[in-house]
Design a protein around this motif. Structure first.
Motif, PDB file in Angstrom:
ATOM      1  N   ALA A  32       0.835  -1.208   0.000  1.00 25.38           N
ATOM      2  CA  ALA A  32       0.000   0.000   0.000  1.00 25.38           C
ATOM      3  C   ALA A  32       0.868   1.255   0.000  1.00 25.38           C
ATOM      4  CB  ALA A  32      -0.930  -0.008   1.206  1.00 25.38           C
ATOM      5  N   ARG A  35       2.284   2.965  -3.153  1.00 24.82           N
ATOM      6  CA  ARG A  35       1.407   3.766  -4.023  1.00 24.82           C
ATOM      7  C   ARG A  35       1.692   5.260  -3.907  1.00 24.82           C
ATOM      8  NH1 ARG A  35      -1.223   1.902  -7.897  1.00 24.82           N
ATOM      9  NH2 ARG A  35      -2.866   3.375  -7.522  1.00 24.82           N
ATOM     10  N   ASP A  38       5.198   8.990  -7.313  1.00 25.07           N
ATOM     11  CA  ASP A  38       6.530   8.552  -7.731  1.00 25.07           C
ATOM     12  C   ASP A  38       6.711   8.888  -9.209  1.00 25.07           C
ATOM     13  OD1 ASP A  38       8.870   7.168  -8.331  1.00 25.07           O
ATOM     14  OD2 ASP A  38       8.125   5.214  -7.693  1.00 25.07           O
ATOM     15  N   SER A  41       7.592   6.466 -11.977  1.00 22.93           N
ATOM     16  CA  SER A  41       7.487   5.144 -11.344  1.00 22.93           C
ATOM     17  C   SER A  41       8.849   4.470 -11.188  1.00 22.93           C
ATOM     18  CB  SER A  41       6.530   4.249 -12.141  1.00 22.93           C
ATOM     19  OG  SER A  41       5.235   4.778 -12.145  1.00 22.93           O
ATOM     20  N   ARG A  43      10.406   3.879  -8.377  1.00 28.77           N
ATOM     21  CA  ARG A  43      10.492   3.126  -7.122  1.00 28.77           C
ATOM     22  C   ARG A  43      11.905   3.240  -6.530  1.00 28.77           C
ATOM     23  NH1 ARG A  43       6.761  -0.497  -9.852  1.00 28.77           N
ATOM     24  NH2 ARG A  43       4.728  -0.072  -8.941  1.00 28.77           N
ATOM     25  N   THR A 109       4.144   7.239   4.870  1.00 27.35           N
ATOM     26  CA  THR A 109       2.931   6.460   4.616  1.00 27.35           C
ATOM     27  C   THR A 109       2.948   5.168   5.434  1.00 27.35           C
ATOM     28  OG1 THR A 109       2.741   7.422   2.407  1.00 27.35           O
ATOM     29  CG2 THR A 109       1.531   5.362   2.808  1.00 27.35           C
TER      30      THR A 109
END
Length: 186
Positions: A32, A35, A38, A41, A43, A109
């Motif tokens: 979760a 998410r 980003d 993407s 990461r 988060t």
């Protein structure tokens, strides 16, 4: 509970019990937290789970970084530590600072998700996060930086979380300075 309620309820827990979420529970929360916003993407992050003797190894590395002979007991203050690592990627569009911001967003988060799941959490940092001894203990690569650890454990019964002063939202949210605003076209 809404996201707003979860954020408003979040507190740091500097003292936690020896209870901790299982690896399976963590995997759900990590998925979760991934998410977070980003750009491209990439990461540019990873998390390292430290339990048991891993914390002793970290205590020795912190002692080495600080020039102490006795291992630091700080990592033993929680049964689970989650090391937050910025793993920088080569990108012409996404600078390093933005990639580090993504890793920080994942950490925050995670702290919200863990708190919402009933766990006590606090984020510990320190100058030694960027030391060679601590980086080596975590197996960091040359394009990685340790941002700190989430200390995770049970919330002690009858104890209160750390207090935070309320934010003066009106002082923190401003508009553009008047001299830079363009007048509307007629």
């Amino acid at each position: 509970m809404s996201a707003l309620d979860a954020v408003r309820a979040r507190h740091s827990w500097s003292k936690v019990t020896d209870d901790a979420p299982t690896r399976e529970e963590l995997l759900t929360l990590v998925a979760a937290a991934g998410r977070v916003a980003d750009h491209s993407s990439l990461r540019p992050w990873r998390l390292i789970e430290l339990r048991g003797d891993d914390r002793v190894v970290l205590g020795k590395a912190i002692a080495e970084a600080e020039g102490d002979k006795k291992p630091s007991s700080k990592p033993l203050r929680a049964p689970l530590l989650i090391a937050v690592v910025a793993s920088f990627r080569t990108s012409s569009k996404v600078p390093r600072w933005e990639q580090e911001a993504v890793a920080s967003g994942v950490a925050h988060t995670m702290s919200l998700l863990l708190d919402d799941a009933g766990w006590g959490v606090f984020w510990r940092t320190g100058e030694y996060t960027r030391s060679k001894a601590v980086a080596k203990a975590h197996g960091l690569h040359k394009d990685e930086a340790l941002l700190g650890w989430l200390y995770v454990g049970g919330k002690p019964a009858g104890k209160k979380a750390g207090r935070r002063k309320s934010v003066d939202a009106r002082a923190m949210l401003t508009g553009m300075p008047a001299k830079t605003k363009k007048k509307p076209a007629k």
